[in-house]
Structures are given as C-alpha cells and as structure tokens.
Design an enzyme around this catalytic site. Structure first.
Site, short mmCIF file in Angstrom:
data_model
loop_
_atom_site.label_atom_id
_atom_site.label_comp_id
_atom_site.label_asym_id
_atom_site.label_seq_id
_atom_site.Cartn_x
_atom_site.Cartn_y
_atom_site.Cartn_z
N ASP A 173 -7.06 -5.59 -0.82
CA ASP A 173 -7.10 -4.42 0.05
C ASP A 173 -8.58 -4.06 0.09
O ASP A 173 -9.13 -3.58 -0.91
CB ASP A 173 -6.28 -3.26 -0.54
CG ASP A 173 -6.27 -2.07 0.40
OD1 ASP A 173 -7.34 -1.76 0.98
OD2 ASP A 173 -5.21 -1.45 0.58
N HIS A 174 -9.23 -4.35 1.20
CA HIS A 174 -10.69 -4.28 1.17
C HIS A 174 -11.21 -2.87 0.88
O HIS A 174 -12.34 -2.71 0.46
CB HIS A 174 -11.32 -4.90 2.43
CG HIS A 174 -11.31 -4.01 3.63
ND1 HIS A 174 -10.22 -3.89 4.45
CD2 HIS A 174 -12.26 -3.21 4.16
CE1 HIS A 174 -10.52 -3.05 5.43
NE2 HIS A 174 -11.74 -2.62 5.28
N HIS A 236 -4.39 0.76 2.91
CA HIS A 236 -5.62 1.48 2.56
C HIS A 236 -5.37 2.94 2.19
O HIS A 236 -5.87 3.44 1.20
CB HIS A 236 -6.62 1.44 3.73
CG HIS A 236 -6.83 0.07 4.29
ND1 HIS A 236 -6.92 -1.05 3.51
CD2 HIS A 236 -6.96 -0.38 5.57
CE1 HIS A 236 -7.11 -2.13 4.28
NE2 HIS A 236 -7.13 -1.73 5.53
C1 BG6 Z 1 -8.19 -3.19 8.66
C2 BG6 Z 1 -7.32 -2.85 9.83
O1 BG6 Z 1 -7.40 -3.44 7.53
O2 BG6 Z 1 -9.05 -2.09 8.39
C3 BG6 Z 1 -8.17 -2.52 11.05
O3 BG6 Z 1 -6.50 -3.97 10.13
C4 BG6 Z 1 -9.15 -1.43 10.72
O4 BG6 Z 1 -7.35 -2.12 12.15
C5 BG6 Z 1 -9.94 -1.78 9.44
O5 BG6 Z 1 -10.05 -1.31 11.81
C6 BG6 Z 1 -10.78 -0.61 9.01
O6 BG6 Z 1 -11.65 -1.01 7.98
P1 BG6 Z 1 -13.03 -0.29 7.74
O7 BG6 Z 1 -13.58 -0.97 6.51
O8 BG6 Z 1 -13.86 -0.51 8.97
O9 BG6 Z 1 -12.72 1.15 7.52
#
Ligand code: BG6
Length: 481
Positions: A173-174, A236
């Site tokens: 989960d980045h 997230h």
């Molecule tokens: C991803 C989603 O997991 O997270 C995208 O699939 C979203 O739709 C993105 O834009 C948002 O990530 P960050 O790091 O730009 O907040």
C-alpha cells in the site's frame, strides 16, 4: 533465507508504474548506494524487448521522470547495466522456464515485484512455482488491485499463500511508504504531548481527506470497475485510519505494528444508512481549467462513484462515540492528503465574562503535497484589554520540509522496494488487515445495493456533492478546507 536478495524481478516492467515510480526509485537507490552493487534487476512483461531495448526504455523513463538534479549520464549508464529483460506472457505456463533460465542462479535470494491484472495472479504464481522461482529464498511483493471484494481477495491470497507463505508475502500500500505517514507514528509515539489526549475524552472528531485534482488519467477501464471506495478507501484511507487510531505498539516490529492496526480495522462499525455519500464529477473547472464530466471522460454513462464521504466509527474503548469523517475524490479543487484531529473545547471558559471567545484546538497533519504538522492554539491578542479580552486562534507550525531541509525527500516506492529487497515487512499489509478492510467495504457496497444509492453529481473543482457537507454538518462539523 538471506536477508537481502541479490536479484529483483519486476513484473509489468514496461507499464506505467514501472516508468513513473519503480525505475526512478531503483535508480535513486542505486545512485545513493543503498542497494548492493551486485543486485541484478530483471524486468518482464509481454513486450518483446531485448536487454538493450529494455535499457533504452528505462533510459527514456528516467529522463522523463527523474528530477533534474538527479540526472547524471554516467550514473544512469551504470544503473542500466544492472537491467535485464525477458519477455513473458504470464497467461502461458510455458514461458516461465525461459524466465528462470534467464535469471539463472537465485541462491542469493530473489525478490519479486508483481503488479498485474487480477486475472493473471493465479497463473503467474503457478508459473513461478513450476519454474522453481518460488522457493524458500524467494519473496513476493504484490501491488494492488488484489481483488475487488473479500471473496476475490481471499481467492488471490489463497493462490499466493499456497506457494508463498505469509512471511514471504509483501502486500504493497504505497501510502505506508510515504514519509509523513510514518511521521504520524513519530508524532504520536515519540512525544509525550499527544498520546494522553488521543482518545474519546479529548477528541471530538477526526477528519481524513485525500483529495485529487486529476480525473481518469488514462485508466478508464480499471477505474470504472473500481470507483473511489475501492480505489482509495479500502486501502490507503483505512490504513490512515488504522495508524491514527491504533494503540501504541510495543516496538516497531512488523508483527507488533500490524497486530495493532488490525485491531482497529476489525473494530470498524458497519456504516449506517445515511452515513455515506457518493458523488460523480460533472463538467466544471479545476485550477482554472475547464474539465469535462466523468461520463464524457469515460465515453459512456456510468454509476461509478468518483467521490465518497463516510462517517465511520471505531468501536473500541479509546474511540467510543468519536466520528471519523473520511472523504476522497477525483477532480476536487486541490490535491491534498491530511488528517485533522479536532479536540473538544476546554471544560470552562475563564475568559467568558471578559468577552473572550474560545475555539477548540485543532491538529492538522498534512501528508501531501506539503508536509507539516500544525496545531491551532488560542492566544490573546496584544493590547490593554479595556474593552474585553480578545482571543484568537494561531498556528503552532512545524514544517517538516523546513525542519529537514537538508534531507532528500524520497518517493514511497524507494523505501518499499528497499524493504522488499531487504525483507522488512513492517510497511506491508498483512492478510488479516486486507480482509478486515474488505469486510467493512463490502458491507458498504451491499448497503448501496439494498438502498439503491446512486452517486450525486458535483461540479468538477468543487468539494463534492452538497450532501457530503450535510453529512458533517448534521454533527455540527465543517470539513476542514
Ligand atoms: C492509487 C489510486 O492507489 O493512488 C489512484 O489507484 C490515486 O487512483 C493514487 O490517484 C493516489 O496516490 P498519491 O500517492 O498520488 O496520493
């Protein structure tokens, strides 16, 4: 298994994630000498590239996505020498033997990063297993989407766990790789100040906003099948809820932290009818630019939600009665991820008789794009106060960008790839967490079905449908804007 793998294998190596995030992250780790000089990196995907062509592909991606101050020809050349490529159609079992041959000796450990269409998970895992690429010294990182409900997620996890036990499975989960998300733990557990007040006695409500200005970004098919709830909340946002609400872990062990997070996720109360609002963007303007509606972006009418707001509760002792207002959406006025902790008012206003009005304290933890912690506190306006005392809310600001100006800001995948290569599971999501997340989200979707909830229109560039404002206002709460 040796802790550090000496080989890394990237599935989807010619895809968008690889170009934008994975290759630039690996390059940064290389440039900072954080990965072993002997680490070999293999890419695989369907495209029929040779090693040389893949290196050219990677060079183009680095030129496009690396920040200017990171680009150094000699360094890029040296990095590219680590890269190798083998074409593979993962739906065909035959190709995996050639992949294994190409990789050769994996006695020094292999880390695999798998980002693929859900339908290819099972064949890929089987193919890896049959080609001898799933032994005790192999670990696998899994990028979302890992299913689209509890049942399909269990199916994927069963298929993965049949070959890779949980201790060798790294679910990504980045958001957990973001610096400020980890800072949330530092704020809570490295300071005496907050934790005694971090509960229902002192906190009135919590708000978590993850807003984006972008729309479909060329991912129409995926997004339309997914929607905001499953794209952002299931993973997230619930991880942010878990980190905000969890009990202090005994230490920073993967098990200790994940044990505490899963308790929160399991304590989420099923969402009541009326406590969730969905929306879909219509025509409008974002940052001064006219943008089209979701339907026009998609090219057909759709019921998929691009916005969701939820009033959630964590049903445990610490958080009894404290609403967690969550909202996320595409085509909102600004890109912002933040957690707002709204404290209760002081029990008695000693300034009241002199005309002093008080606001309750607010703690704002801005995760991106800026990184700061801001505590709004009451202060007296300077003066002789003959006409009464005037108090005003002033910010106590901690800008992490300024405080750590000398430190390089790293993108989430740098940390996550390094943790994968080094075998540290702390920032990866355990199976029981994912399942608790899906259980809660599935119940919301079930509720939509039974109540016939359809997304309400909102103008692109606004903060979502009016009903989202009403959702908070019913409790006397205004969204922090
Ligand atoms: C991803 C989603 O997991 O997270 C995208 O699939 C979203 O739709 C993105 O834009 C948002 O990530 P960050 O790091 O730009 O907040």
């Amino acid at each position: 298994m040796s802790e550090h793998s000496s080989t890394l294998l990237l599935f989807g190596a010619t895809g968008d994630l690889s170009r934008r995030m994975l290759l630039p992250s690996l390059y940064a780790l290389h440039a900072d000498e954080l990965i072993d000089p002997a680490l070999r990196i293999f890419g695989t995907a369907r495209s029929a590239y040779s090693d040389a062509e893949f290196r050219e592909f990677a060079r183009t991606a680095l030129c496009e996505f690396l920040p200017e101050d990171r680009k150094a020809e000699g360094m890029i050349d040296a990095f590219l020498q680590r890269l190798h490529y083998q074409a593979l159609d993962a739906s065909q079992p035959d190709g995996f033997a050639a992949l294994a041959d190409k990789i050769g000796d994996i006695s020094g450990g292999l880390s695999i990063f798998l980002s693929t269409a859900p339908s290819l998970f099972e064949p890929t895992i089987k193919g890896l297993h049959s080609a001898g690429l799933a032994g005790d010294n192999v670990r696998i990182g899994l990028e979302k989407p890992l299913g689209n409900d509890l049942a399909s997620s269990c199916q994927i996890n069963d298929a993965v766990n049949a070959v890779f036990p949980e201790k060798r499975t790294f679910r990504i989960d980045h958001y957990l790789g973001k610096e400020t998300v980890q800072n949330l733990m530092a704020l809570r557990f490295a300071n005496m100040l907050f934790e005694p007040l971090w509960n229902a006695n002192a906190i009135e409500h919590v708000q978590i906003t993850v807003s984006e200005t972008v729309g479909l970004e060329g991912r129409a098919g995926f997004y339309d099948d997914t929607g905001a709830l499953r794209d952002m909340v299931q993973n997230h946002m619930l991880q942010l809820v878990a980190l905000t609400a969890m009990e202090p872990p005994a230490n920073l062990d993967a098990t200790a932290i994940r044990d505490e997070k899963v308790k929160v996720l399991r304590a989420l109360r099923p969402v009541a009818e009326g406590d969730v609002v969905t929306g879909q963007y219509g025509d409008g303007a974002v940052k001064g630019e006219a943008v089209k509606s979701y339907d026009s972006d998609l090219g057909k009418p759709s019921d998929t939600e691009t916005f969701v707001a939820i009033k959630a509760y964590v049903d445990n002792w610490r958080w009894q009665g404290v609403p967690f207002f969550l909202r996320t959406g595409k085509r909102l006025p600004e890109r912002r991820s933040e957690i707002v902790i709204q404290f209760k008012p002081v029990p008695h206003n000693v300034f009241g008789a002199r005309g002093g009005r008080l606001e309750a304290n607010t703690l704002i933890i801005r995760l991106q794009p800026e990184e700061y912690v801001r505590l709004l506190v009451m202060a007296k306006e300077p003066g002789l106060d003959r006409g009464g005392v005037t108090l005003r809310e002033v910010p106590l600001d901690l800008s992490l960008t300024t405080a750590f100006a000398g430190s390089r800001r790293r993108i989430a995948y740098e940390r996550l790839l390094l943790d994968l290569i080094e075998g540290d599971q702390t920032l990866f999501v355990r199976r029981d967490e994912v399942e608790a997340q899906w259980k809660w989200v599935d119940a919301i979707r079930e509720l939509w079905k039974t109540t016939g909830l359809r997304p309400k229109n909102y103008g692109a560039g606004s903060w979502g449908p009016n009903a989202a404002i009403a959702l908070a206002e019913r409790d006397g709460v205004s969204w922090h804007e």
